[in-house]
Structures are given as structure tokens and as C-alpha cells.
Write a protein that holds these residues in place. Structure first.
Motif, PDB file in Angstrom:
ATOM      1  N   GLU A 130      22.642 -17.946  26.840  1.00 47.45           N
ATOM      2  CA  GLU A 130      22.596 -16.635  26.179  1.00 47.45           C
ATOM      3  C   GLU A 130      22.380 -15.493  27.160  1.00 47.45           C
ATOM      4  N   LEU A 131      22.175 -15.845  28.445  1.00 45.26           N
ATOM      5  CA  LEU A 131      21.725 -14.815  29.380  1.00 45.26           C
ATOM      6  C   LEU A 131      22.884 -14.065  30.019  1.00 45.26           C
ATOM      7  N   ALA A 132      22.709 -12.763  30.085  1.00 44.18           N
ATOM      8  CA  ALA A 132      23.669 -11.931  30.808  1.00 44.18           C
ATOM      9  C   ALA A 132      22.908 -11.250  31.926  1.00 44.18           C
ATOM     10  N   LEU A 133      23.610 -10.983  33.007  1.00 51.86           N
ATOM     11  CA  LEU A 133      23.000 -10.192  34.068  1.00 51.86           C
ATOM     12  C   LEU A 133      23.134  -8.732  33.653  1.00 51.86           C
ATOM     13  N   GLN A 134      22.754  -7.829  34.515  1.00 50.25           N
ATOM     14  CA  GLN A 134      22.827  -6.420  34.150  1.00 50.25           C
ATOM     15  C   GLN A 134      24.284  -6.055  33.854  1.00 50.25           C
ATOM     16  N   GLY A 135      24.491  -5.138  32.933  1.00 50.87           N
ATOM     17  CA  GLY A 135      25.846  -4.746  32.566  1.00 50.87           C
ATOM     18  C   GLY A 135      26.013  -4.905  31.059  1.00 50.87           C
ATOM     19  N   GLY A 136      27.211  -5.291  30.624  1.00 46.93           N
ATOM     20  CA  GLY A 136      27.461  -5.367  29.186  1.00 46.93           C
ATOM     21  C   GLY A 136      26.955  -6.666  28.582  1.00 46.93           C
ATOM     22  N   LEU A 137      26.704  -6.632  27.285  1.00 44.19           N
ATOM     23  CA  LEU A 137      26.245  -7.820  26.570  1.00 44.19           C
ATOM     24  C   LEU A 137      27.258  -8.192  25.508  1.00 44.19           C
ATOM     25  N   ALA A 138      27.627  -9.460  25.447  1.00 42.06           N
ATOM     26  CA  ALA A 138      28.436  -9.930  24.319  1.00 42.06           C
ATOM     27  C   ALA A 138      27.491 -10.211  23.147  1.00 42.06           C
ATOM     28  N   ALA A 139      28.085 -10.410  21.942  1.00 42.30           N
ATOM     29  CA  ALA A 139      27.254 -10.720  20.780  1.00 42.30           C
ATOM     30  C   ALA A 139      26.421 -11.956  21.091  1.00 42.30           C
ATOM     31  N   ALA A 140      25.172 -11.963  20.629  1.00 45.00           N
ATOM     32  CA  ALA A 140      24.241 -13.087  20.786  1.00 45.00           C
ATOM     33  C   ALA A 140      23.774 -13.290  22.220  1.00 45.00           C
ATOM     34  N   GLN A 141      24.117 -12.372  23.074  1.00 53.09           N
ATOM     35  CA  GLN A 141      23.598 -12.467  24.443  1.00 53.09           C
ATOM     36  C   GLN A 141      22.350 -11.601  24.596  1.00 53.09           C
ATOM     37  N   ILE A 142      21.531 -11.946  25.573  1.00 55.19           N
ATOM     38  CA  ILE A 142      20.391 -11.092  25.943  1.00 55.19           C
ATOM     39  C   ILE A 142      20.382 -10.971  27.457  1.00 55.19           C
ATOM     40  N   TYR A 143      19.702  -9.957  27.923  1.00 55.51           N
ATOM     41  CA  TYR A 143      19.563  -9.822  29.366  1.00 55.51           C
ATOM     42  C   TYR A 143      18.565 -10.848  29.881  1.00 55.51           C
ATOM     43  N   ASP A 144      18.818 -11.340  31.060  1.00 53.39           N
ATOM     44  CA  ASP A 144      17.848 -12.198  31.739  1.00 53.39           C
ATOM     45  C   ASP A 144      16.687 -11.338  32.213  1.00 53.39           C
ATOM     46  N   SER A 145      15.500 -11.614  31.736  1.00 50.34           N
ATOM     47  CA  SER A 145      14.340 -10.903  32.283  1.00 50.34           C
ATOM     48  C   SER A 145      13.460 -11.842  33.113  1.00 50.34           C
ATOM     49  N   ASN A 146      13.505 -13.132  32.834  1.00 47.30           N
ATOM     50  CA  ASN A 146      12.629 -14.057  33.576  1.00 47.30           C
ATOM     51  C   ASN A 146      12.976 -14.138  35.052  1.00 47.30           C
ATOM     52  N   GLY A 147      14.276 -14.128  35.347  1.00 44.03           N
ATOM     53  CA  GLY A 147      14.663 -14.212  36.746  1.00 44.03           C
ATOM     54  C   GLY A 147      14.039 -13.068  37.535  1.00 44.03           C
TER      55      GLY A 147
END
Ligand code: AMP
Ligand code: MG
Length: 407
Positions: free
Chosen positions: A186-203
Motif C-alpha cells: 500500500e506504500l507510495a513514496l513521495q508524489g502521487g497516491l493511487a486509490a488505497a495507497q498511503i505514504y510511507d512514513s515508517n521508512g
């Protein structure tokens, strides 16, 4: 599920301080001493003045008062860094700056502020005492004194102590190379998010927490919840890291592959679930290579608060021990709880809190948002309230155990 204290003991029993290395003083900040540091020279190195003033013989100022000041000619001026070559003539004063060597004839130094100076003479308005304003050779410590113990963190004052002994290099313990593997489809890096994605914050958060310890060799990789991807990410991380920290994928979900991938690579599980909140799904294991090289794996939960607090309470002490630190536990104190909190029994909960010093003493306010995905409260917390495993209620006004957050 094992109790937190057992988990921590298990981790600390497995890790040991890394090899020592010599580093230049300029890059020693934050490292941990690999041996005791003893004094090469006495401190102070020579008798010197602790003030800007006038050196005198005590007998010359006997009977001096405001009404009957004693006037002495000034025989010379000694700046810091200069040696007075000569002897102080009888009934004379010597002008000395702070840090200037005090010659043997000078028995006391009178502060400049207490002296009237005019046309080459100094007028003293009172008597002087033997040794006043003189810092004696060895007054702080002598040659061979123990200055800093092995395992001491090289804080700014500790660096200054080494510098004051003229030490240009220092022996410290090595620092682990840390590999961070962030799992989650579900993780996305910085930038756009697809549906059901979230940004990675733990990394980002975990990398920052690792860097806070002065560890520079950190590499972050991300992978999706795919058994093959997790396995190859772990294999590469084990190859290059002394410590591998993973985020997510360590629970009982259908797509949690970290434990099985690690064990399929030959890793050995030491524990999996810990009775803490947040952070129950917590994995610790060891991997040993053919050469005997060891890599430790910490599988942290994906929930952001669980990840950071598990790091703080279980991984941080291990990293500190690897770096040779003597003090592994967070600073703790007791504080009065501002409002009642409750929970179910069975797990030690680290409740995020804000500790404040009030007229009535230390007070701690629990943060209302206590769930393990609620990250903002952790960012405003400065401490954790240890809510004991079997307790279900902590009363307002009661004294509770608080551990400081050190990042
Ligand atoms: P997991 O432990 O993988 O089951 O994840 C638990 C929860 O944490 C899920 O809601 C995940 O979406 C979330 N999560 C996992 N990894 C991360 C991450 N790197 N950053 C932010 N949230 C995460
Ligand atoms: Mg996941």
C-alpha cells in the motif's frame, strides 16, 4: 507473547559491543569510548590565576583597609600564555591575567575590581588570604586520574576533556551498518497516491531515529508484500547489514511474510510477540553466516506508532550496546498523572505523554489519541508513561513511571 522486560533482556544478551577503532577527535562526537581515559598531565598543568588581578605576598597587605590602603609598585604584567621571567621584588605586585602562570613568590591574587591602579602602582583596600584566586597545579586532578570511563558517550564536554589533554585521536567502538527494509504494497513514496495507497512514513521516521543515534551507514529499501520480494530484500539486507530492521509484514495477516522469509534464509527466531502496546507484533532473530558473521533482525510492526516505539524501546538499546554505550536505558522519573487512564490488563502500554515541570513538581499529561496508527500525538509527546502490564487503571493525581523520549 513474552513480557517486555524478557524481550529486552533477550536482545541485550545477544548483542555485544563492536570492534574498536581510532577516530580523530573532530569526528568523535556521539561515539562511545572503547577504553578508560586517564590523565596524561595534571589539571591545571601549572599554578595560574583564576582572575584578572594583582599577585602579591600576603604579608605585604597586612592591615590594609579602605581608609589605609597599601600601595605597591607594579613590577610587570603577565598575560595568559606567558611566563614571568624574573622574581617578584620585595613589596611589589605583579599584574596577572586570568590563566597566567603564577610565579612561586606570589601567594595570593587580588581581583582587579578590588584594586585602584594609578601611575604604575596598585592600591589594595584590604588584606589577602594565602592561595586566594590561585588555581593550583593538579587542583582538579593529577597525572593518571580516571577522567572518562569506557562506554561514556562523547558529548561536547567529554570531547572538550579529551582536547584539554591534547588527545588528537580517541579509541571508540564501531557503529553498526543498518539496513532498513520497509514492506507494504500500500506504500507510495513521495508524489502521487493511487486509490488505497498511503505514504510511507515508517521508512522516514525509522531512518531519522537511527540517525539520531549517530549511525550514518543506513540504507532504506522498500518492497511489496510478496514473499519473493520480501525474501530477496532481506537477503540483500542481511548481506550488507549488521542490523536489519523491517517495518510491517510481521503480524498474522495473509500478507505478512517477514518471519517466514527470514527463517527461509536461515535466520533464527528469538522471539516474535511482545506483551506491549503499541507494538505487539515484534520479531527478533539472528542470522549467522558461514564465516560466523552475525546479523540481527528486528521485525517491527507496520503501525507507525508501534514501529517507532518498538524501535525506541527494543532496538535503540541494542544499537547503543553495539556502539559500546554503558547507559542503555532511557532516563526515567516519577510524575503526577493529570488525568486518569485505563486499559485492559495483559500488556505493558507505553502511553504518550507530555511531561512538564510545575510548581507542584513533575506532572505528566497523557495524550488522548492512544491508538497505534495515531502518529501526531507521538510527535508532540516528550515522554512515555509506563502503564504496567496488569494494571487496568491509573488514577489522576497518582505518581506514575515516566521514561523520557530521547530523540
Ligand atoms: P502491517 O504491520 O504491515 O500489517 O501494517 C499495519 C498498519 O500499518 C497498516 O495499516 C499499514 O498500512 C500501516 N503501515 C505499514 N507500513 C507503513 C509505513 N511504512 N508507513 C505508514 N504506514 C504503514
Ligand atoms: Mg503490511
Amino acid at each position: 507473547m513474552i513480557p517486555f522486560s524478557e524481550a529486552l533482556d533477550e536482545v541485550l544478551a545477544r548483542v555485544a559491543a563492536m570492534e574498536r577503532e581510532d577516530v580523530a577527535l573532530g569526528s568523535a562526537l556521539g561515539r562511545f569510548l572503547a577504553s578508560n581515559v586517564k590523565a596524561l598531565s595534571a589539571m591545571p598543568r601549572f599554578d595560574n590565576s583564576s582572575v584578572d588581578g594583582f599577585g602579591v605576598r600576603v604579608s605585604d597587605l597586612e592591615g590594609a583597609s579602605s581608609e589605609h590602603p597599601v600601595r605597591l609598585p607594579v613590577a610587570g604584567t603577565v598575560p595568559a600564555g606567558s611566563l614571568w621571567n624574573g622574581s617578584l621584588p620585595p613589596r611589589a605586585a605583579l599584574k596577572l591575567m586570568t590563566g597566567a602562570p603564577v610565579p612561586p613568590e606570589v601567594e595570593a591574587v587580588v581581583m582587579r575590581e578590588d584594586v585602584d591602579e594609578a601611575s604604575g602602582a596598585a592600591a589594595f583596600r584590604g588584606p589577602a588570604e594565602h592561595g586566594q584566586n590561585i588555581r593550583r597545579r593538579g587542583g582538579e586532578y593529577g597525572v593518571g586520574a580516571l577522567l572518562l570511563r569506557e562506554g561514556t558517550k562523547l558529548t561536547p564536554p567529554a570531547v572538550a576533556v579529551l582536547a584539554s589533554q591534547g588527545m588528537a585521536r580517541v579509541s571508540v567502538h564501531g557503529r553498526p551498518r543498518v539496513q532498513l527494509v520497509v514492506t507494504g504494497s500500500e506504500l507510495a513514496l513521495q508524489g502521487g497516491l493511487a486509490a488505497a495507497q498511503i505514504y510511507d512514513s515508517n521508512g522516514w521516521g525509522l531512518e531519522a531515529a537511527i540517525r539520531c543515534l549517530g549511525i550514518e551507514d543506513v540504507r532504506v529499501t522498500t518492497c511489496r508484500d510478496d514473499p519473493g520480494e520480501v525474501r530477496s530484500a532481506l537477503a540483500a539486507a542481511i548481506e550488507e547489514g549488521d542490523v536489519v530492521i523491517t517495518s510491517g509484514g510481521v503480524s498474522v495477516g495473509d500478507f505478512d511474510f517477514v518471519p517466514s522469509a527470514f527463517e527461509s534464509l536461515g535466520g533464527r527466531r528469538r522471539f516474535w510477540r511482545v506483551a506491549i502496546k503499541p507494538g505487539k507484533p515484534n520479531y527478533f532473530g539472528e542470522w549467522e553466516g558461514a564465516s560466523g558473521r552475525r546479523t540481527f533482525l528486528f521485525g517491527l510492526p507496520g503501525n507507525p506508532v508501534g514501529a517507532l516505539l518498538s524501535f525506541e524501546r527494543l532496538v535503540r538499546p541494542a544499537l547503543l550496546k553495539l556502539m559500546g554505550a554503558r547507559e542503555l536505558r532511557p532516563a526515567a522519573l516519577q510524575a503526577r498523572l493529570t488525568q486518569a487512564i485505563h486499559k485492559a490488563g495483559g500488556r505493558l502500554e507505553f502511553v504518550r505523554g507530555i511531561l512538564a515541570n510545575t510548581a507542584e513538581g513533575a506532572e505528566v499529561e497523557p495524550i488522548a489519541a492512544r491508538e497505534s496508527h495515531m502518529l501526531v500525538g507521538l510527535a508532540s509527546a516528550n515522554c512515555l508513561i509506563a502503564f504496567p502490564r496488569d494494571a487496568t487503571r491509573l488514577e489522576a493525581g497518582s505518581l506514575v513511571d515516566v521514561e523520557l523520549l530521547a530523540w
